[in-house]
Design a protein around this motif. Structure first.
Motif, mmCIF file in Angstrom:
data_model
loop_
_atom_site.group_PDB
_atom_site.id
_atom_site.type_symbol
_atom_site.label_atom_id
_atom_site.label_comp_id
_atom_site.label_asym_id
_atom_site.label_seq_id
_atom_site.Cartn_x
_atom_site.Cartn_y
_atom_site.Cartn_z
ATOM 1 N N UNK A 144 53.647 15.419 -41.887
ATOM 2 C CA UNK A 144 54.478 15.861 -40.777
ATOM 3 C C UNK A 144 54.177 17.289 -40.347
ATOM 4 N N UNK A 145 53.228 17.930 -41.013
ATOM 5 C CA UNK A 145 52.811 19.271 -40.623
ATOM 6 C C UNK A 145 51.583 19.161 -39.732
ATOM 7 N N UNK A 146 51.686 19.687 -38.532
ATOM 8 C CA UNK A 146 50.566 19.606 -37.595
ATOM 9 C C UNK A 146 49.378 20.406 -38.121
ATOM 10 N N UNK A 147 48.214 19.787 -38.114
ATOM 11 C CA UNK A 147 46.986 20.461 -38.504
ATOM 12 C C UNK A 147 46.065 20.531 -37.298
ATOM 13 N N UNK A 148 45.555 21.711 -37.034
ATOM 14 C CA UNK A 148 44.706 21.932 -35.871
ATOM 15 C C UNK A 148 43.337 22.394 -36.342
ATOM 16 N N UNK A 208 40.207 43.520 -23.968
ATOM 17 C CA UNK A 208 41.473 42.944 -23.509
ATOM 18 C C UNK A 208 41.260 41.545 -22.938
ATOM 19 N N UNK A 209 42.240 40.677 -23.147
ATOM 20 C CA UNK A 209 42.191 39.326 -22.594
ATOM 21 C C UNK A 209 43.621 38.826 -22.444
ATOM 22 N N UNK A 210 43.873 38.096 -21.362
ATOM 23 C CA UNK A 210 45.182 37.487 -21.152
ATOM 24 C C UNK A 210 45.230 36.128 -21.842
ATOM 25 N N UNK A 211 46.440 35.691 -22.135
ATOM 26 C CA UNK A 211 46.621 34.375 -22.734
ATOM 27 C C UNK A 211 47.922 33.754 -22.279
ATOM 28 N N UNK A 212 48.003 32.433 -22.379
ATOM 29 C CA UNK A 212 49.224 31.706 -22.048
ATOM 30 C C UNK A 212 49.425 30.620 -23.085
ATOM 31 N N UNK A 213 50.667 30.483 -23.557
ATOM 32 C CA UNK A 213 51.016 29.431 -24.517
ATOM 33 C C UNK A 213 52.077 28.573 -23.854
ATOM 34 N N UNK A 225 46.718 35.367 -35.953
ATOM 35 C CA UNK A 225 45.526 34.527 -35.860
ATOM 36 C C UNK A 225 45.885 33.316 -35.017
ATOM 37 N N UNK A 226 45.259 33.225 -33.851
ATOM 38 C CA UNK A 226 45.597 32.196 -32.878
ATOM 39 C C UNK A 226 44.485 31.165 -32.765
ATOM 40 N N UNK A 227 44.877 29.937 -32.451
ATOM 41 C CA UNK A 227 43.934 28.902 -32.038
ATOM 42 C C UNK A 227 44.028 28.794 -30.522
ATOM 43 N N UNK A 244 43.939 29.764 -23.540
ATOM 44 C CA UNK A 244 45.010 28.767 -23.574
ATOM 45 C C UNK A 244 45.360 28.569 -25.042
ATOM 46 N N UNK A 245 46.484 29.122 -25.459
ATOM 47 C CA UNK A 245 46.836 29.151 -26.874
ATOM 48 C C UNK A 245 47.358 27.781 -27.308
ATOM 49 N N UNK A 246 46.819 27.295 -28.418
ATOM 50 C CA UNK A 246 47.192 25.986 -28.951
ATOM 51 C C UNK A 246 48.090 26.093 -30.180
ATOM 52 N N UNK A 247 47.996 27.200 -30.913
ATOM 53 C CA UNK A 247 48.793 27.333 -32.124
ATOM 54 C C UNK A 247 48.558 28.675 -32.780
ATOM 55 N N UNK A 248 49.336 28.938 -33.827
ATOM 56 C CA UNK A 248 49.217 30.184 -34.576
ATOM 57 C C UNK A 248 49.211 29.860 -36.057
#
Length: 251
Positions: A144-148, A208-213, A225-227, A244-248
Motif C-alpha cells: 500500500x506504499x506507493x513506489x516510484x 534556478x528552475x520552476x516546478x509544479x506539483x 529529494x524530488x522525483x 513536473x513533480x511526481x513525488x518526494x
C-alpha cells in the motif's frame, strides 16, 4: 463513501479529495482505507472509470466508483468501474466478495487491474465493507506504499527545451513509462495555485528552475529529494524547462 444524497438539496463532495474509511472498521495501514468505494447519484456512467483512475492514482488504493444505472427499469441498480494497484487482482477480489455475500453483486467481470460490476443500490454499503475487508486481508503496508522508480539525476546540460520536445514526441504507455528523474533541490519559494496545486521555485545543481506539483498542497521542506519529469512552459515569449513533480522521497 457516498458523495451527495441524490435529492438535489445538498452539494456533492469531491470524491477525489475526500475518500473515507468504510464502515468495516479502522484500517490497520493508516487513515486511508485499504480499498476505496464511492457512489454519487450525480455521476454519469461514462465518467466513473475516469474518476476511479484519478482516485487510485492519488491515494494508491484499489478503487471502485459507482453511478446510477441509466438502463430502463434498472433505477435500483448502480454500475461501478474499478481500477487497481499492483498486487491486488480486482476481478478475483470481486469473485471473493460474491462468494462471501451472495446476491450483492448482480454482475461483474474484468481482469487484474480493471473491472466492472453492478450492485443493487441498497447493497452498496455491504459491497464497500466487503471489498475493504478483502483488501485488508490481501494487502500489507509495503504494497500500500506507493513506489516510484526513477532514472536518477539529470545533468544540467540536458535541461534543454529541445530535449523536452523530443521526449514529448515519443509514445509512452504502460510498461514504457516516460523518463522520471530524481535529485536533491533547494526550495526557494512556494505557493498554491488554484488551491489544489503547489508551484515552486527551486535551485537544482546551482541553477534556478520552476516546478509544479499537481494535486499536492502540503509545503515542501527547505531541501528535498524530488522525483520529476521534464516539461516546458512559456513566459513572455520565452520557453523554459520546468519540473513536473511526481513525488518526494520520505525520510
Amino acid at each position: 463513501a457516498v458523495a451527495g444524497d441524490g435529492d438535489g438539496d445538498g452539494a456533492a463532495t469531491d470524491p477525489v479529495a475526500e475518500p473515507r474509511a468504510s464502515g468495516a472498521g479502522p484500517d490497520p495501514h493508516g487513515g486511508t482505507p485499504a480499498a476505496i468505494s464511492v457512489f454519487d447519484p450525480a455521476f454519469h456512467e461514462g465518467v466513473v472509470g475516469i474518476v476511479a483512475s484519478r482516485i487510485k492514482e492519488r491515494f494508491h488504493r484499489p478503487t471502485f466508483v459507482f453511478a446510477a444505472s441509466a438502463a430502463p427499469g434498472k433505477s435500483h441498480e448502480i454500475k461501478g468501474s474499478g481500477r487497481s494497484i499492483p498486487g491486488f487482482h480486482l476481478r478475483d477480489a470481486l469473485d471473493l466478495v460474491a462468494k462471501r455475500h451472495p446476491g450483492v453483486l448482480l454482475r461483474f467481470g474484468g481482469h487484474a487491474m480493471a473491472a466492472g460490476c453492478t450492485v443493487a443500490r441498497e447493497h452498496f454499503g455491504t459491497f464497500e465493507r466487503a471489498l475493504a475487508q478483502v483488501a485488508r486481508e490481501w494487502l500489507d503496508a509495503a504494497t500500500l506504499t506507493r513506489q516510484l522508480d526513477t532514472d536518477g539525476p539529470i545533468a544540467p546540460e540536458y535541461m534543454r527545451v529541445d530535449l523536452v520536445d523530443t521526449l514529448h514526441r515519443e509514445v509512452w504507455g504502460q510498461g514504457f513509462a516516460p523518463p522520471t528523474f530524481s535529485d536533491e533541490v533547494e526550495v526557494l519559494s512556494q505557493r498554491l495555485v488554484g488551491e489544489k496545486h503547489l508551484a515552486v521555485k527551486l535551485r537544482h545543481r546551482g541553477r534556478p528552475v520552476d516546478g509544479i506539483w499537481f494535486g499536492h498542497t502540503e509545503p515542501l521542506p527547505p531541501r528535498a529529494t524530488l522525483a520529476f519529469r521534464l516539461d516546458a512552459d512559456e513566459w513572455q515569449g520565452v520557453r523554459r524547462v520546468r519540473f513536473l513533480i511526481e513525488g518526494m522521497q520520505s525520510d
